[in-house]
Scaffold this motif. Sequence first.
Motif, mmCIF file in Angstrom:
data_model
loop_
_atom_site.group_PDB
_atom_site.id
_atom_site.type_symbol
_atom_site.label_atom_id
_atom_site.label_comp_id
_atom_site.label_asym_id
_atom_site.label_seq_id
_atom_site.Cartn_x
_atom_site.Cartn_y
_atom_site.Cartn_z
ATOM 1 N N ARG C 31 -1.293 15.842 5.106
ATOM 2 C CA ARG C 31 -2.367 15.990 3.731
ATOM 3 C C ARG C 31 -2.955 16.206 3.413
ATOM 4 O O ARG C 31 -3.593 17.169 2.212
ATOM 5 C CB ARG C 31 -2.417 14.305 3.183
ATOM 6 C CG ARG C 31 -0.316 13.892 2.422
ATOM 7 C CD ARG C 31 -0.648 12.589 2.607
ATOM 8 N NE ARG C 31 -1.158 11.729 1.827
ATOM 9 C CZ ARG C 31 -1.401 10.818 1.678
ATOM 10 N NH1 ARG C 31 -0.513 9.671 2.065
ATOM 11 N NH2 ARG C 31 -1.760 9.772 1.165
ATOM 12 N N ILE C 41 -10.726 16.311 -1.447
ATOM 13 C CA ILE C 41 -11.318 15.297 -0.280
ATOM 14 C C ILE C 41 -10.591 15.610 0.306
ATOM 15 O O ILE C 41 -10.094 15.602 2.390
ATOM 16 C CB ILE C 41 -12.537 14.908 -0.037
ATOM 17 C CG1 ILE C 41 -13.422 15.259 -1.452
ATOM 18 C CG2 ILE C 41 -12.558 13.760 0.747
ATOM 19 C CD1 ILE C 41 -14.121 13.930 -1.776
ATOM 20 N N GLY C 42 -9.002 14.509 0.350
ATOM 21 C CA GLY C 42 -7.558 14.285 0.693
ATOM 22 C C GLY C 42 -8.389 12.436 1.100
ATOM 23 O O GLY C 42 -9.186 12.459 1.099
ATOM 24 N N PRO C 43 -7.008 12.582 1.924
ATOM 25 C CA PRO C 43 -7.094 11.144 2.710
ATOM 26 C C PRO C 43 -7.478 10.449 3.293
ATOM 27 O O PRO C 43 -7.648 11.730 4.036
ATOM 28 C CB PRO C 43 -5.510 10.308 2.406
ATOM 29 C CG PRO C 43 -5.102 11.947 2.673
ATOM 30 C CD PRO C 43 -5.535 12.923 1.690
ATOM 31 N N PRO C 44 -8.282 9.232 3.817
ATOM 32 C CA PRO C 44 -9.111 9.268 4.669
ATOM 33 C C PRO C 44 -7.819 9.135 5.976
ATOM 34 O O PRO C 44 -6.611 9.065 6.299
ATOM 35 C CB PRO C 44 -9.074 7.661 4.785
ATOM 36 C CG PRO C 44 -8.779 7.603 3.769
ATOM 37 C CD PRO C 44 -7.888 8.667 2.485
ATOM 38 N N TYR C 46 -6.693 6.122 8.150
ATOM 39 C CA TYR C 46 -5.994 5.719 8.340
ATOM 40 C C TYR C 46 -4.650 5.475 7.944
ATOM 41 O O TYR C 46 -4.012 4.186 7.793
ATOM 42 C CB TYR C 46 -6.616 3.876 8.237
ATOM 43 C CG TYR C 46 -7.404 4.140 7.196
ATOM 44 C CD1 TYR C 46 -7.399 3.725 5.923
ATOM 45 C CD2 TYR C 46 -9.006 4.425 7.482
ATOM 46 C CE1 TYR C 46 -8.035 3.711 5.092
ATOM 47 C CE2 TYR C 46 -9.799 3.985 6.497
ATOM 48 C CZ TYR C 46 -9.435 3.917 5.129
ATOM 49 O OH TYR C 46 -9.825 3.951 4.189
ATOM 50 N N GLN C 47 -4.628 6.711 6.270
ATOM 51 C CA GLN C 47 -4.119 6.459 5.156
ATOM 52 C C GLN C 47 -2.161 6.148 5.290
ATOM 53 O O GLN C 47 -1.967 5.886 4.887
ATOM 54 C CB GLN C 47 -4.456 7.913 4.937
ATOM 55 C CG GLN C 47 -2.974 7.751 3.104
ATOM 56 C CD GLN C 47 -3.865 6.063 2.664
ATOM 57 O OE1 GLN C 47 -5.324 6.074 2.745
ATOM 58 N NE2 GLN C 47 -3.319 5.379 1.966
ATOM 59 N N VAL C 49 -1.008 4.970 8.320
ATOM 60 C CA VAL C 49 -1.367 3.810 8.406
ATOM 61 C C VAL C 49 -0.971 2.802 7.889
ATOM 62 O O VAL C 49 0.088 1.945 7.380
ATOM 63 C CB VAL C 49 -1.995 3.577 9.971
ATOM 64 C CG1 VAL C 49 -1.490 2.327 10.822
ATOM 65 C CG2 VAL C 49 -2.058 4.120 11.393
ATOM 66 N N ALA C 50 -1.823 3.011 6.820
ATOM 67 C CA ALA C 50 -2.293 1.859 5.542
ATOM 68 C C ALA C 50 -0.397 2.031 4.816
ATOM 69 O O ALA C 50 0.048 1.097 4.313
ATOM 70 C CB ALA C 50 -2.877 2.015 4.672
ATOM 71 N N ASP C 51 0.036 3.296 4.846
ATOM 72 C CA ASP C 51 1.053 3.381 3.353
ATOM 73 C C ASP C 51 2.418 3.175 4.973
ATOM 74 O O ASP C 51 3.177 1.889 3.762
ATOM 75 C CB ASP C 51 1.730 5.074 2.905
ATOM 76 C CG ASP C 51 0.254 5.701 2.301
ATOM 77 O OD1 ASP C 51 -0.431 4.367 1.876
ATOM 78 O OD2 ASP C 51 0.144 6.955 2.639
ATOM 79 N N ILE C 53 1.704 0.393 6.560
ATOM 80 C CA ILE C 53 2.178 -1.136 6.848
ATOM 81 C C ILE C 53 2.371 -1.610 5.601
ATOM 82 O O ILE C 53 3.697 -2.437 5.144
ATOM 83 C CB ILE C 53 1.427 -1.989 7.496
ATOM 84 C CG1 ILE C 53 0.542 -0.978 8.653
ATOM 85 C CG2 ILE C 53 1.071 -2.787 6.943
ATOM 86 C CD1 ILE C 53 -0.423 -1.338 8.907
ATOM 87 N N LYS C 54 2.625 -1.400 4.186
ATOM 88 C CA LYS C 54 2.449 -1.773 2.578
ATOM 89 C C LYS C 54 3.698 -1.258 2.442
ATOM 90 O O LYS C 54 4.295 -2.227 2.077
ATOM 91 C CB LYS C 54 1.390 -0.301 1.838
ATOM 92 C CG LYS C 54 1.579 -1.839 0.113
ATOM 93 C CD LYS C 54 1.562 -0.036 -0.240
ATOM 94 C CE LYS C 54 2.849 0.531 -0.589
ATOM 95 N NZ LYS C 54 2.693 2.331 -1.493
ATOM 96 N N LEU C 55 4.350 -0.484 2.769
ATOM 97 C CA LEU C 55 5.753 0.197 2.323
ATOM 98 C C LEU C 55 6.643 -0.460 3.587
ATOM 99 O O LEU C 55 7.004 -1.550 2.602
ATOM 100 C CB LEU C 55 6.513 0.575 2.996
ATOM 101 C CG LEU C 55 6.073 2.479 1.281
ATOM 102 C CD1 LEU C 55 6.734 4.021 1.922
ATOM 103 C CD2 LEU C 55 6.284 1.884 0.930
ATOM 104 N N SER C 57 6.078 -4.201 3.757
ATOM 105 C CA SER C 57 5.776 -5.424 3.107
ATOM 106 C C SER C 57 6.283 -5.449 2.095
ATOM 107 O O SER C 57 6.325 -6.695 1.821
ATOM 108 C CB SER C 57 4.286 -5.920 3.364
ATOM 109 O OG SER C 57 3.395 -5.130 2.509
ATOM 110 N N GLN C 226 10.688 7.893 5.377
ATOM 111 C CA GLN C 226 9.275 9.124 5.878
ATOM 112 C C GLN C 226 8.779 9.238 6.708
ATOM 113 O O GLN C 226 8.311 10.200 7.346
ATOM 114 C CB GLN C 226 7.959 8.443 4.752
ATOM 115 C CG GLN C 226 8.540 8.300 3.558
ATOM 116 C CD GLN C 226 7.378 7.750 2.277
ATOM 117 O OE1 GLN C 226 6.237 7.358 2.396
ATOM 118 N NE2 GLN C 226 7.753 8.535 0.909
#
Lengths: 360, 146, 308
Positions: C31, C41-44, C46-47, C49-51, C53-55, C57, C226
């Motif tokens: 990405r 610029i693009g995602p940081p 940790y993106q 991982v965050a995606d 965990i969010k999915l 939950s 994913q």
Amino acid sequence: MTRIVVPIGPQHPLLKEPISFLISLDGERVVNSSLRLGYVHRGIEKLAQQRTYVQNVYLIERICGICSHIHTTTYCQAIETLLGLDVPRRGLYIRTLLCELERIHSHLLWLGVLAKNIGLDTIFMYSWRDREIVLKMMEEISGGRVSHAVNIIGGVRIDLDADRLTMLESGLNDLNGRVEELIGTIERDRSFAARTRGIGKLTLEDVKSFCVVGPVARASGLDIDLRRDAPYAAYHELEIEVPVMNEGDVWARSMIRMREILQASRLAKQIIRTLPKGPVSTTAPRKVPPGEVVSRAEAPRGEVFYYLRSNGSQQPERLKIRTPTLTNLITLPEQLKDVQMADVSAVIAGVDLCIACADR
Amino acid sequence: MEKNKAILPNILTWARKKSPWILHFNSGGCNGCDIELLSLLTPSYDIERFGILNEASPRHADILVCTGPVTEQVRPRLKRIYDQIPEPKWVLAVGSCSCSGGVFSGAYNILGGIDKLLPVDMYVPGCPCRPETIIDGIIKLVESIQ
Amino acid sequence: MNILHMLFEILIFPGFAFVLFTALFFHWLDRKLIARFQGRIGPPWYQPVADLIKLFSKEDILPVGTNEVFATLLPLVSFAFVMTASFYLPFAVPTTQSFEGDIIVVIFLLSMPSLLYFLAGWITSGVYSILGGNRSLLQYFSYEVLFLLAISGTVITSGSWSLAGIRSAQLTSGSYFLPQLLGFFLTVSGLIGKLKRDPYDIPKAKSEMVAGPLTEFSGKKLGLWQLTNQLQTVVGLSFLVHTYFGGYWQMGTVGGFFTFYLLLILLQCLLSAISAIYARFRIDQLIRLNWYALIPLALIHNLFLVLK
């Protein structure tokens, strides 16, 4: 063979605005399609009858966010004709300048949408990045990025000083280089050509029988352009050449629009160089004498048509708006016949729909 | 064990804050806010640096971004799309007309504001909104997540 | 002690956890690279991982008419297939014993998720899912053949059907990357189809198919799909490193490990660049390209290798 009916819209990534297509598929081939309009119908024509002429300028600008300026231009023109106002030349020139800048912005936006729809995200990013230049220029002179509130009845609200003119000139030069680069890219890129050539074809006869307007008509070989054929604002004093192509497919439409960007930037430069001196507006009375008038202008998508009837009060008795999208939209079922499902997105993007305009 | 209980929700909140996926729905507005919202994806603004993605399917999204005063035709669709988004979900109203009806208030075909139909979590006024304002709205909404 | 060591190898390094984190890292890299190519610029970092965990939950909803057992099983099974494949393609650290014919097993394990992806579209009731599933199956018949034919070039040259055999043959004769550049690019083309990346993302083409077979999936299931795709990217790339770059690194050494990782990153850059440059193919264009041009090319290439 059973047919699958695929609904596209009202919420679909292909569309920015709600409109609904029902597409019957035989495998991957489209056999039939129908469309449903009216999701964005807010009732602006009715609303305009309840407000005064001056208030309506603000409302009319909100018919569509992309071609906001052309709507107010056509509307103000109609009232100025009824009033018999003599708008100062400088005002007309600035009005025209904004029209051309808006054309650049709209066409670059369109290129991005088409590229996104055929899966070429990089071109989407690049064309929208370059679009920011023209948005910045418009913001610099008018204060708004997409809605400018430049037109008033009797002229324009803003004046351009020498600094702004040089800023515009250099901005346009910068933009020209980038647009030429973009044109070179999409002309050379074979994957772009593979997804746009020979798709959504409209012949000259089709175009004439459907009363198609704007770049879609010009891409099929119909040489119409209101800016040249029925000049309004300051166009009769400017040199315009109208690009026409004969292929009639999405590829030709994109090339026409790209050339129109260059043409628009040439026009804008002409205006900057030959900007006459004087006031930018005259005062207009609040009441408009009874009568009816038709006003037309060439929007980025084609001909905008306004019909205004006045009864002598402060409010219009009837305001009828017909936008280019409405006429071009009717050709979509014809264009979608026998294309592949994957090309539906390219065809729909190729017409450059503006549903907010069409539904009002 | 006590500590674990506190850490897990924290991680969840962090993840939700860092990955808000938006679904854009034009609920009957002019194009103004919509093109400004789309331009958030492009190099000048690039919301992907906040982890925001523009998703295509309601089932993948977290935040429903609406632009427009909710016309009568769009109304049942908007409700349906909201119902399709899995919990937890938020609604962002972008543009003056989606906050209150704005310039269209008084028109016969509009509801006048998203909040007449859905619970709105954040309002972004402006006609049309600037891209920076929309980013600000999304970030403030994200920060308010508990 | 021995059992603990084995468990550590399977679960943490170089097994489950390590592969998983590599997959997430490569997803971020992808990405970020595409964003940089596009001037963003693009995602940081940790993106992903965050995606994820969010999915996991999020609420999990399925439309009416969907077979719930299948909808739950399919992402799990396809994840398991890819995970198993990753054990045959060790990250420069020896884990499972290589045996004659394991390359076939890997190809089989890598092609299964595509079939399950089709099934995922088939069991859900949405139109986009069914159409997307159909497209993924159509696509399957073109790139899978190409992938198999192209990769068999390395088997022909090395004379071995095992990954270890192909690797050791390259250690003596040099990597196949340069001598078989054509075969390498054909394999990459097949791999892009396998991973359903741009420009072969026809089944999940955003502008017409919304999200293809995954349109109706949400929450955990979507996250797992994913993750499977991200894992498949890494496994597919390491398959390429094993078969075409075997001469550049040595199994079991620290230097070998880093070279391996570097090669993976370079290959990911190649994939991202291809994604950023090309427009999406149409399904008929893809099949025509594969069957009329690339597959005959791969056959001629193989014939040439046999005769040589």
